[in-house]
Motif scaffolding. Structure first.
Motif, mmCIF file in Angstrom:
data_model
loop_
_atom_site.group_PDB
_atom_site.id
_atom_site.type_symbol
_atom_site.label_atom_id
_atom_site.label_comp_id
_atom_site.label_asym_id
_atom_site.label_seq_id
_atom_site.Cartn_x
_atom_site.Cartn_y
_atom_site.Cartn_z
ATOM 1 N N GLN A 21 0.823 -1.208 0.000
ATOM 2 C CA GLN A 21 0.000 0.000 0.000
ATOM 3 C C GLN A 21 0.854 1.254 0.000
ATOM 4 O OE1 GLN A 21 -2.624 -0.544 3.341
ATOM 5 N NE2 GLN A 21 -3.872 -2.063 2.274
ATOM 6 N N GLU A 24 2.008 1.730 -3.520
ATOM 7 C CA GLU A 24 0.909 2.228 -4.356
ATOM 8 C C GLU A 24 0.643 3.707 -4.094
ATOM 9 O OE1 GLU A 24 -2.313 -0.450 -3.535
ATOM 10 O OE2 GLU A 24 -1.311 -2.119 -4.572
ATOM 11 N N ASP A 38 -0.252 0.777 -15.945
ATOM 12 C CA ASP A 38 -0.583 0.101 -14.688
ATOM 13 C C ASP A 38 0.085 -1.265 -14.627
ATOM 14 O OD1 ASP A 38 -2.128 2.214 -13.867
ATOM 15 O OD2 ASP A 38 -4.031 1.313 -14.467
ATOM 16 N N TYR A 42 2.322 -2.612 -11.645
ATOM 17 C CA TYR A 42 1.949 -3.870 -11.016
ATOM 18 C C TYR A 42 3.166 -4.800 -10.940
ATOM 19 C CZ TYR A 42 -0.018 -8.501 -10.364
ATOM 20 O OH TYR A 42 -0.264 -9.769 -9.903
ATOM 21 N N ASN A 45 5.390 -3.646 -8.203
ATOM 22 C CA ASN A 45 4.806 -3.963 -6.906
ATOM 23 C C ASN A 45 4.988 -5.452 -6.600
ATOM 24 O OD1 ASN A 45 3.330 -4.025 -4.531
ATOM 25 N ND2 ASN A 45 1.672 -2.772 -5.338
#
Length: 142
Positions: A21, A24, A38, A42, A45
């Motif tokens: 989080q 993000e 995105d 991703y 992440n």
């Protein structure tokens, strides 16, 4: 360097959601600077999650849960860098045999996943006795 952030968490997989989080939120705050899809964010992440999980499960497996893991995010004009600092025993990722397609192998898949998710992955021992996993994604920023 355009933007930078730092997070310190304890050695516990329960912090994985907080780590993701935080990543993000960093990306959302600086979205006007990021021209990546995105999908690319991703992938970064996911690489962060893999690196953090490896630090908890492997590097810190015999260390107390109060042992900290430091994570740095750095946004440059030509790249995004993630650094994950652990205090475990160092290892040589080059000694891990790459799995043959269609075969099973115990362990080592995380390192190869990281190399496929990022443009550059380096794991080395720092002068302060900590290990640093550097994950780099090159790209154009506005």
């Amino acid at each position: 360097m355009l933007k930078q952030d730092h997070l310190t968490v304890y050695t516990n997989l329960e912090f994985l959601n907080q780590v993701q989080q935080w990543f993000e939120q960093f990306c959302l705050r600086h979205l006007p600077l990021l021209l990546w899809s995105d999908r690319e964010l991703y992938r970064l992440n996911l690489a962060l999650a893999e690196g953090f999980t490896n630090a908890v499960r492997h590097a810190h497996q015999s260390l107390p849960p109060e042992t900290t893991i430091d994570i740095d995010l750095t946004l440059w004009t030509d790249r995004f860098e993630i650094r994950i600092w652990d205090k475990g025993k160092p290892f040589n990722p080059d000694a891990i045999k790459e799995p043959e397609p269609g075969t099973l192998q115990e362990g080592g898949y995380g390192w190869f996943l990281l190399r496929r998710l990022a443009d550059r992955v380096v794991y080395e021992r720092g002068e302060d006795g900590r290990n640093c996993l550097l994950i780099v994604k090159y790209g154009t920023l506005s």
